[in-house]
Motif scaffolding. Structure first.
Motif, PDB file in Angstrom:
ATOM      1  N   VAL A  94       0.851  -1.194   0.000  1.00 45.03           N
ATOM      2  CA  VAL A  94       0.000   0.000   0.000  1.00 45.03           C
ATOM      3  C   VAL A  94       0.892   1.252   0.000  1.00 45.03           C
ATOM      4  CG1 VAL A  94      -1.635   1.348   1.389  1.00 45.03           C
ATOM      5  CG2 VAL A  94      -2.012  -1.099   1.038  1.00 45.03           C
ATOM      6  N   LYS A  95       1.922   1.256   0.833  1.00 40.92           N
ATOM      7  CA  LYS A  95       2.831   2.405   0.897  1.00 40.92           C
ATOM      8  C   LYS A  95       3.569   2.602  -0.425  1.00 40.92           C
ATOM      9  CE  LYS A  95       3.678   2.174   5.867  1.00 40.92           C
ATOM     10  NZ  LYS A  95       4.698   1.921   6.905  1.00 40.92           N
ATOM     11  N   LEU A  96       3.985   1.509  -1.059  1.00 42.91           N
ATOM     12  CA  LEU A  96       4.687   1.615  -2.341  1.00 42.91           C
ATOM     13  C   LEU A  96       3.763   2.107  -3.449  1.00 42.91           C
ATOM     14  CD1 LEU A  96       6.889  -1.583  -2.143  1.00 42.91           C
ATOM     15  CD2 LEU A  96       7.731   0.777  -2.330  1.00 42.91           C
ATOM     16  N   ASN A  97       2.487   1.860  -3.321  1.00 40.60           N
ATOM     17  CA  ASN A  97       1.519   2.350  -4.307  1.00 40.60           C
ATOM     18  C   ASN A  97       1.131   3.804  -4.073  1.00 40.60           C
ATOM     19  OD1 ASN A  97       0.696   0.443  -6.429  1.00 40.60           O
ATOM     20  ND2 ASN A  97       0.309  -0.918  -4.692  1.00 40.60           N
ATOM     21  N   ASP A  98       1.493   4.370  -2.929  1.00 45.47           N
ATOM     22  CA  ASP A  98       1.185   5.773  -2.623  1.00 45.47           C
ATOM     23  C   ASP A  98       2.290   6.657  -3.217  1.00 45.47           C
ATOM     24  OD1 ASP A  98       0.312   8.175  -1.642  1.00 45.47           O
ATOM     25  OD2 ASP A  98       0.671   7.684   0.472  1.00 45.47           O
ATOM     26  N   HIS A  99       2.278   6.773  -4.529  1.00 49.38           N
ATOM     27  CA  HIS A  99       3.348   7.483  -5.234  1.00 49.38           C
ATOM     28  C   HIS A  99       3.470   8.945  -4.808  1.00 49.38           C
ATOM     29  CE1 HIS A  99       0.913   9.783  -8.220  1.00 49.38           C
ATOM     30  NE2 HIS A  99       0.017   8.912  -7.817  1.00 49.38           N
ATOM     31  N   LYS A 100       2.393   9.547  -4.364  1.00 51.04           N
ATOM     32  CA  LYS A 100       2.464  10.961  -3.955  1.00 51.04           C
ATOM     33  C   LYS A 100       3.308  11.133  -2.693  1.00 51.04           C
ATOM     34  CE  LYS A 100      -1.693  12.508  -6.229  1.00 51.04           C
ATOM     35  NZ  LYS A 100      -2.973  13.188  -6.115  1.00 51.04           N
ATOM     36  N   ALA A 101       3.361  10.113  -1.856  1.00 48.24           N
ATOM     37  CA  ALA A 101       4.209  10.170  -0.658  1.00 48.24           C
ATOM     38  C   ALA A 101       5.672   9.858  -0.999  1.00 48.24           C
ATOM     39  CB  ALA A 101       3.708   9.188   0.394  1.00 48.24           C
ATOM     40  N   LEU A 102       5.892   9.207  -2.141  1.00 48.94           N
ATOM     41  CA  LEU A 102       7.243   8.762  -2.510  1.00 48.94           C
ATOM     42  C   LEU A 102       7.960   9.712  -3.457  1.00 48.94           C
ATOM     43  CD1 LEU A 102       6.413   4.986  -3.065  1.00 48.94           C
ATOM     44  CD2 LEU A 102       7.309   6.100  -0.995  1.00 48.94           C
ATOM     45  N   PHE A 103       7.198  10.420  -4.310  1.00 53.93           N
ATOM     46  CA  PHE A 103       7.797  11.298  -5.320  1.00 53.93           C
ATOM     47  C   PHE A 103       7.129  12.662  -5.305  1.00 53.93           C
ATOM     48  CE2 PHE A 103       7.928   6.951  -7.110  1.00 53.93           C
ATOM     49  CZ  PHE A 103       9.297   6.787  -7.172  1.00 53.93           C
ATOM     50  N   SER A 104       7.950  13.698  -5.316  1.00 55.45           N
ATOM     51  CA  SER A 104       7.456  15.066  -5.417  1.00 55.45           C
ATOM     52  C   SER A 104       8.178  15.731  -6.584  1.00 55.45           C
ATOM     53  CB  SER A 104       7.736  15.809  -4.107  1.00 55.45           C
ATOM     54  OG  SER A 104       7.356  17.146  -4.231  1.00 55.45           O
ATOM     55  N   PHE A 105       7.417  16.169  -7.578  1.00 60.37           N
ATOM     56  CA  PHE A 105       7.987  16.750  -8.793  1.00 60.37           C
ATOM     57  C   PHE A 105       8.031  18.267  -8.689  1.00 60.37           C
ATOM     58  CE2 PHE A 105       5.908  12.765  -9.899  1.00 60.37           C
ATOM     59  CZ  PHE A 105       6.948  12.093 -10.529  1.00 60.37           C
ATOM     60  N   SER A 106       9.136  18.861  -9.182  1.00 52.09           N
ATOM     61  CA  SER A 106       9.276  20.319  -9.151  1.00 52.09           C
ATOM     62  C   SER A 106       8.193  20.979  -9.993  1.00 52.09           C
ATOM     63  CB  SER A 106      10.657  20.725  -9.661  1.00 52.09           C
ATOM     64  OG  SER A 106      10.828  20.261 -11.003  1.00 52.09           O
ATOM     65  N   SER A 107       7.875  20.389 -11.110  1.00 47.64           N
ATOM     66  CA  SER A 107       6.833  20.863 -12.020  1.00 47.64           C
ATOM     67  C   SER A 107       6.752  19.856 -13.154  1.00 47.64           C
ATOM     68  CB  SER A 107       7.155  22.272 -12.540  1.00 47.64           C
ATOM     69  OG  SER A 107       8.416  22.269 -13.166  1.00 47.64           O
ATOM     70  N   GLY A 108       6.131  20.225 -14.252  1.00 51.57           N
ATOM     71  CA  GLY A 108       6.049  19.338 -15.402  1.00 51.57           C
ATOM     72  C   GLY A 108       4.690  18.705 -15.592  1.00 51.57           C
ATOM     73  N   GLY A 109       3.823  18.815 -14.581  1.00 51.70           N
ATOM     74  CA  GLY A 109       2.479  18.257 -14.711  1.00 51.70           C
ATOM     75  C   GLY A 109       2.484  16.748 -14.903  1.00 51.70           C
ATOM     76  N   CYS A 110       3.252  16.018 -14.124  1.00 54.08           N
ATOM     77  CA  CYS A 110       3.360  14.566 -14.264  1.00 54.08           C
ATOM     78  C   CYS A 110       2.209  13.868 -13.553  1.00 54.08           C
ATOM     79  CB  CYS A 110       4.698  14.084 -13.721  1.00 54.08           C
ATOM     80  SG  CYS A 110       6.098  14.754 -14.650  1.00 54.08           S
ATOM     81  N   ARG A 111       1.617  12.921 -14.268  1.00 49.77           N
ATOM     82  CA  ARG A 111       0.465  12.172 -13.768  1.00 49.77           C
ATOM     83  C   ARG A 111       0.779  10.684 -13.865  1.00 49.77           C
ATOM     84  NH1 ARG A 111      -3.274   9.883 -16.747  1.00 49.77           N
ATOM     85  NH2 ARG A 111      -2.668  11.041 -18.597  1.00 49.77           N
ATOM     86  N   LEU A 112       0.612   9.966 -12.753  1.00 44.92           N
ATOM     87  CA  LEU A 112       0.865   8.522 -12.727  1.00 44.92           C
ATOM     88  C   LEU A 112      -0.133   7.813 -13.638  1.00 44.92           C
ATOM     89  CD1 LEU A 112       2.524   6.235 -11.231  1.00 44.92           C
ATOM     90  CD2 LEU A 112       0.485   5.983  -9.818  1.00 44.92           C
ATOM     91  N   THR A 113       0.375   6.960 -14.523  1.00 40.60           N
ATOM     92  CA  THR A 113      -0.505   6.167 -15.382  1.00 40.60           C
ATOM     93  C   THR A 113      -0.537   4.708 -14.959  1.00 40.60           C
ATOM     94  OG1 THR A 113       1.284   5.803 -16.981  1.00 40.60           O
ATOM     95  CG2 THR A 113      -0.196   7.685 -17.372  1.00 40.60           C
ATOM     96  N   GLN A 114       0.546   4.254 -14.300  1.00 35.97           N
ATOM     97  CA  GLN A 114       0.585   2.863 -13.865  1.00 35.97           C
ATOM     98  C   GLN A 114       1.672   2.679 -12.812  1.00 35.97           C
ATOM     99  OE1 GLN A 114       1.569   0.090 -16.995  1.00 35.97           O
ATOM    100  NE2 GLN A 114       0.635  -1.619 -15.920  1.00 35.97           N
TER     101      GLN A 114
END
Length: 181
Positions: A60-80
């Motif tokens: 569950v923690k590994l699937n919580d990508h928002k807690a694991l990665f913070s992007f400076s910008s670029g509008g990145c959206r997880l697709t998988q």
């Protein structure tokens, strides 16, 4: 990602993980490879209810990508996201899957499997892949990692990245957890 994987030194060191990043076009792919002990606290197949629960909580923690990665910008959206915990937990197979699997396994495959077990022992790994589409990749200048906060046993992440214009590497720690492109 194949090129980044080839750069993998394959050393299994407790507390140390690897993060491979490939950026091309508007696609961003990241792969984390970590000794299981860094994430779940053990490296053998989960056998007790408590261990199985720990593996599932870690998933569950590994699937919580928002807690694991913070992007400076670029509008990145997880697709998988794909999390491989197969070294730690048995996956139930159907009778048909087990039957097909047995008939296609040669003696050579079977003996190679035991060699791998002897070679690697209880040094299980967790592999997590994250796939993103980004609106403006030119704006993405850094990625900060939350792994150190989410998984306290993780002490260092060796990051390798490849973009269309550069490649680089960094050793990331709790006090230096940002990859800058």
């Amino acid at each position: 990602m194949a090129h980044a994987q080839q750069a993998n030194l394959s050393a299994h060191v407790h507390g140390v993980s690897e993060l491979n990043i490939v950026i091309g076009g508007n696609k961003l792919e990241m792969q984390l490879r970590s000794p299981a002990i860094n994430i779940v606290g053990f490296e053998h197949k989960a056998s007790t209810e408590q261990q199985i629960r720990k593996v599932k909580q870690s998933e569950v923690k590994l699937n919580d990508h928002k807690a694991l990665f913070s992007f400076s910008s670029g509008g990145c959206r997880l697709t998988q996201a794909k999390i491989d915990l197969s070294d730690l937990i048995e996956h139930k197979t159907t009778e048909k899957d087990a039957h097909t699997h047995d008939h296609h396994k040669s003696d050579l495959d079977h003996s190679h499997e035991h060699e791998d077990e002897d070679e690697h022992g209880d040094h299980s790994e967790i592999v997590a892949h994250y796939y993103y589409d980004c609106e403006d990749m030119d704006e993405l200048s850094s990625i900060s990692l939350g792994f150190f906060d989410v998984f306290p046993a993780m002490q260092q992440i060796n990051g390798i990245w490849i973009t269309t214009s550069e490649q680089g590497a960094a050793s990331l720690t709790r006090s230096n957890k940002t990859i800058t492109f």
